[in-house]
Design a protein around this motif. Structure first.
Motif, PDB file in Angstrom:
ATOM      1  N   VAL A  81      43.810  46.242  42.940  1.00 35.84           N
ATOM      2  CA  VAL A  81      44.941  45.198  42.423  1.00 35.84           C
ATOM      3  C   VAL A  81      43.799  44.405  41.213  1.00 35.84           C
ATOM      4  CG1 VAL A  81      46.700  43.715  42.426  1.00 35.84           C
ATOM      5  CG2 VAL A  81      46.903  45.778  44.213  1.00 35.84           C
ATOM      6  N   ILE A  82      44.407  44.358  39.888  1.00 42.82           N
ATOM      7  CA  ILE A  82      43.494  43.325  39.657  1.00 42.82           C
ATOM      8  C   ILE A  82      44.773  42.162  39.017  1.00 42.82           C
ATOM      9  CG2 ILE A  82      42.524  42.532  37.316  1.00 42.82           C
ATOM     10  CD1 ILE A  82      41.724  46.093  37.260  1.00 42.82           C
ATOM     11  N   TRP A  83      44.538  40.524  39.661  1.00 44.23           N
ATOM     12  CA  TRP A  83      44.855  39.981  38.691  1.00 44.23           C
ATOM     13  C   TRP A  83      44.397  39.171  37.073  1.00 44.23           C
ATOM     14  CZ3 TRP A  83      49.669  37.265  40.405  1.00 44.23           C
ATOM     15  CH2 TRP A  83      49.774  36.203  39.639  1.00 44.23           C
ATOM     16  N   SER A  84      44.904  39.329  36.177  1.00 39.04           N
ATOM     17  CA  SER A  84      44.531  38.739  35.366  1.00 39.04           C
ATOM     18  C   SER A  84      45.581  37.882  34.296  1.00 39.04           C
ATOM     19  CB  SER A  84      44.225  39.749  34.137  1.00 39.04           C
ATOM     20  OG  SER A  84      43.583  39.699  33.118  1.00 39.04           O
ATOM     21  N   ALA A  85      46.850  37.495  34.984  1.00 40.13           N
ATOM     22  CA  ALA A  85      47.832  36.656  34.742  1.00 40.13           C
ATOM     23  C   ALA A  85      47.745  35.121  34.329  1.00 40.13           C
ATOM     24  CB  ALA A  85      49.359  36.843  35.462  1.00 40.13           C
ATOM     25  N   GLY A  86      48.392  34.772  33.520  1.00 35.88           N
ATOM     26  CA  GLY A  86      48.163  33.132  33.555  1.00 35.88           C
ATOM     27  C   GLY A  86      49.595  32.208  33.022  1.00 35.88           C
ATOM     28  N   PHE A 120      40.674  43.619  45.672  1.00 36.78           N
ATOM     29  CA  PHE A 120      41.840  42.988  44.563  1.00 36.78           C
ATOM     30  C   PHE A 120      40.591  41.881  44.114  1.00 36.78           C
ATOM     31  CE2 PHE A 120      45.645  40.144  44.733  1.00 36.78           C
ATOM     32  CZ  PHE A 120      45.634  39.076  43.688  1.00 36.78           C
ATOM     33  N   LEU A 121      40.608  42.079  42.550  1.00 33.73           N
ATOM     34  CA  LEU A 121      40.154  41.706  41.753  1.00 33.73           C
ATOM     35  C   LEU A 121      40.921  40.307  40.787  1.00 33.73           C
ATOM     36  CD1 LEU A 121      37.134  42.638  39.628  1.00 33.73           C
ATOM     37  CD2 LEU A 121      38.757  41.162  38.344  1.00 33.73           C
ATOM     38  N   MET A 122      40.411  39.391  41.339  1.00 35.88           N
ATOM     39  CA  MET A 122      40.680  38.272  40.630  1.00 35.88           C
ATOM     40  C   MET A 122      40.266  36.975  39.362  1.00 35.88           C
ATOM     41  SD  MET A 122      42.612  35.214  40.876  1.00 35.88           S
ATOM     42  CE  MET A 122      44.234  35.152  41.923  1.00 35.88           C
ATOM     43  N   ILE A 123      41.057  36.961  38.350  1.00 39.16           N
ATOM     44  CA  ILE A 123      40.304  36.112  37.147  1.00 39.16           C
ATOM     45  C   ILE A 123      40.319  35.357  37.182  1.00 39.16           C
ATOM     46  CG2 ILE A 123      39.605  36.924  34.914  1.00 39.16           C
ATOM     47  CD1 ILE A 123      40.267  39.369  35.036  1.00 39.16           C
ATOM     48  N   SER A 124      39.228  34.393  37.536  1.00 39.23           N
ATOM     49  CA  SER A 124      39.517  32.974  37.842  1.00 39.23           C
ATOM     50  C   SER A 124      38.913  32.179  36.853  1.00 39.23           C
ATOM     51  CB  SER A 124      37.965  32.819  39.071  1.00 39.23           C
ATOM     52  OG  SER A 124      39.316  31.484  39.520  1.00 39.23           O
ATOM     53  N   TYR A 125      37.600  30.874  36.989  1.00 37.81           N
ATOM     54  CA  TYR A 125      37.238  30.166  35.806  1.00 37.81           C
ATOM     55  C   TYR A 125      35.826  29.807  36.795  1.00 37.81           C
ATOM     56  CZ  TYR A 125      39.017  25.822  36.886  1.00 37.81           C
ATOM     57  OH  TYR A 125      39.078  24.562  36.850  1.00 37.81           O
ATOM     58  N   ILE A 126      35.126  29.114  35.791  1.00 39.75           N
ATOM     59  CA  ILE A 126      33.934  28.720  36.650  1.00 39.75           C
ATOM     60  C   ILE A 126      33.351  27.810  36.895  1.00 39.75           C
ATOM     61  CG2 ILE A 126      32.454  27.810  34.655  1.00 39.75           C
ATOM     62  CD1 ILE A 126      30.115  29.762  35.390  1.00 39.75           C
ATOM     63  N   ALA A 168      39.869  33.569  52.124  1.00 39.57           N
ATOM     64  CA  ALA A 168      40.411  33.103  53.237  1.00 39.57           C
ATOM     65  C   ALA A 168      41.163  34.794  54.021  1.00 39.57           C
ATOM     66  CB  ALA A 168      41.495  32.273  53.439  1.00 39.57           C
ATOM     67  N   LEU A 169      42.264  35.207  52.828  1.00 35.03           N
ATOM     68  CA  LEU A 169      42.624  36.270  53.541  1.00 35.03           C
ATOM     69  C   LEU A 169      41.562  37.351  53.676  1.00 35.03           C
ATOM     70  CD1 LEU A 169      46.316  35.676  52.000  1.00 35.03           C
ATOM     71  CD2 LEU A 169      44.925  35.041  54.526  1.00 35.03           C
ATOM     72  N   ALA A 170      41.030  37.106  51.980  1.00 38.66           N
ATOM     73  CA  ALA A 170      39.894  39.210  52.500  1.00 38.66           C
ATOM     74  C   ALA A 170      38.903  38.723  54.056  1.00 38.66           C
ATOM     75  CB  ALA A 170      39.310  39.012  51.584  1.00 38.66           C
ATOM     76  N   GLU A 171      38.623  37.414  53.954  1.00 39.27           N
ATOM     77  CA  GLU A 171      38.056  37.600  55.276  1.00 39.27           C
ATOM     78  C   GLU A 171      37.947  37.358  56.751  1.00 39.27           C
ATOM     79  OE1 GLU A 171      33.931  35.389  56.721  1.00 39.27           O
ATOM     80  OE2 GLU A 171      34.323  36.199  54.602  1.00 39.27           O
ATOM     81  N   GLY A 172      39.525  37.209  56.952  1.00 41.38           N
ATOM     82  CA  GLY A 172      40.632  37.537  58.198  1.00 41.38           C
ATOM     83  C   GLY A 172      40.531  39.042  58.304  1.00 41.38           C
ATOM     84  N   ARG A 173      40.823  39.656  57.130  1.00 41.27           N
ATOM     85  CA  ARG A 173      40.982  41.341  56.996  1.00 41.27           C
ATOM     86  C   ARG A 173      39.963  41.363  57.145  1.00 41.27           C
ATOM     87  NH1 ARG A 173      44.321  45.190  53.035  1.00 41.27           N
ATOM     88  NH2 ARG A 173      42.978  46.811  53.722  1.00 41.27           N
ATOM     89  N   GLY A 174      39.360  41.947  56.749  1.00 46.59           N
ATOM     90  CA  GLY A 174      37.004  42.708  57.119  1.00 46.59           C
ATOM     91  C   GLY A 174      37.318  43.809  55.947  1.00 46.59           C
ATOM     92  N   LYS A 175      36.398  44.127  56.698  1.00 46.75           N
ATOM     93  CA  LYS A 175      35.517  44.636  55.650  1.00 46.75           C
ATOM     94  C   LYS A 175      35.795  45.724  54.904  1.00 46.75           C
ATOM     95  CE  LYS A 175      31.253  44.463  58.479  1.00 46.75           C
ATOM     96  NZ  LYS A 175      30.110  45.453  58.940  1.00 46.75           N
ATOM     97  N   ASP A 176      37.462  46.347  55.292  1.00 47.88           N
ATOM     98  CA  ASP A 176      37.733  47.405  54.826  1.00 47.88           C
ATOM     99  C   ASP A 176      38.792  46.931  53.369  1.00 47.88           C
ATOM    100  OD1 ASP A 176      39.970  46.079  55.501  1.00 47.88           O
ATOM    101  OD2 ASP A 176      41.450  48.366  56.139  1.00 47.88           O
ATOM    102  N   PHE A 177      38.956  45.450  53.659  1.00 47.41           N
ATOM    103  CA  PHE A 177      39.507  44.745  51.984  1.00 47.41           C
ATOM    104  C   PHE A 177      38.332  44.070  51.669  1.00 47.41           C
ATOM    105  CE2 PHE A 177      42.523  41.032  50.121  1.00 47.41           C
ATOM    106  CZ  PHE A 177      42.839  42.154  49.363  1.00 47.41           C
ATOM    107  N   ALA A 178      38.298  44.144  50.026  1.00 44.75           N
ATOM    108  CA  ALA A 178      36.982  43.771  49.323  1.00 44.75           C
ATOM    109  C   ALA A 178      38.143  43.017  48.066  1.00 44.75           C
ATOM    110  CB  ALA A 178      36.274  44.719  48.000  1.00 44.75           C
TER     111      ALA A 178
END
Length: 268
Positions: A81-86, A120-126, A168-178
């Motif tokens: 999933v790519i989040w490139s919305a706003g 899950f790739l989130m496009i955020s800002y610096i 946080a949720l990626a840390e909680g889910r573990g290695k099968d979720f980047a």
């Protein structure tokens, strides 16, 4: 099997550049857009490409819960999933929080609970961080604080909460979720240079949307990349820069309190 990608915010400027790059790799792309009138422009990006392009029309403003986001995930069946919305500055602070914070978090929560979603790739800002990055100068920190407190305070608050939720949720889910949070500097519509600084960069600078799209796809291609990655124009070729952050396990979350992020998500 080649991945299926859900591209959220499919009609945005970065997404329109991302779409052909994803399709060029023979991936299947579901472009999530708000208005069916946007479909023809997106479908044109798929002409002559080996991948498969699908259109899904939904309003992110109407996504009010992780369950509603989950129904879209179930329909698109993505691996990535790519989040490139706003909100793009439209609709004032109300729409910024509704999309950049709330809808983003609903999708993050839904994806974290869906085993078939692996990235899950989130496009955020610096500037989306609470603390001064350890490698920043005084000028970097002052510039970041000015933007976050005086120029874009609502956008900062919304993006930071979404980024921390994903972390946080990626840390909680573990290695099968980047979870990959790509954090570009000031965006331009200049032609992509193919030369970037990726990882622990300055807080001030610019980068073309085309280079953001190129970096995003290459990050998704590589297994083992996760975390926060800052992005500016630079002197390294994109492929080399991506390989370097993979080998060195660069994560610009350094200096932030990940435990506090997890406590907030798992106790709220």
């Amino acid at each position: 099997m080649l991945p299926r990608v859900l591209l959220i915010g499919g009609h945005g400027k970065v997404s329109l550049l991302l779409t052909p790059l994803l399709l060029r790799r023979s991936w299947t792309v579901t472009s999530l857009i708000r208005n069916s009138a946007q479909a023809d422009e997106i479908l044109a990006k798929g002409h002559g490409q080996p991948g498969t392009l699908e259109i899904l029309v939904r309003s992110l403003e109407d996504v009010k819960s992780p369950q509603q986001a989950g129904s879209i995930i179930d329909e698109a069946k993505p691996d990535y999933v790519i989040w490139s919305a706003g909100a793009g500055g439209k609709g004032g602070s109300r729409l910024t929080y509704a999309i950049d914070r709330d809808a983003a978090k609903h999708f993050i929560i839904a994806c974290a609970k869906t085993p078939s979603v692996r990235k899950f790739l989130m496009i955020s800002y610096i500037g989306s961080r609470r603390q001064r990055a350890p490698w920043w100068t005084d000028e970097d920190w002052a510039s970041c604080q000015k933007v976050n407190t005086e120029v874009l305070p609502h956008y900062f608050a919304a993006k930071l909460e979404a980024d921390e939720c994903l972390t946080a949720l990626a840390e909680g889910r573990g290695k099968d979720f980047a979870a990959i949070i790509l954090r570009p500097g000031n965006l331009t519509d200049n032609n992509p240079r193919g030369m970037v600084a990726l990882g622990k960069t300055s807080a001030s600078g610019k980068v073309s949307r085309g280079d953001v799209a190129d970096v995003a796809v290459r990050l998704l291609e590589k297994d083992g990349i996760k975390g926060w990655l800052d992005l500016l124009e630079g002197t390294e070729e994109v492929e080399d820069a991506v390989e370097k952050v993979l080998i060195s396990a660069v994560d610009c979350v350094e200096g932030e309190d990940v435990e506090a992020m997890m406590k907030k998500q798992y106790t709220s």
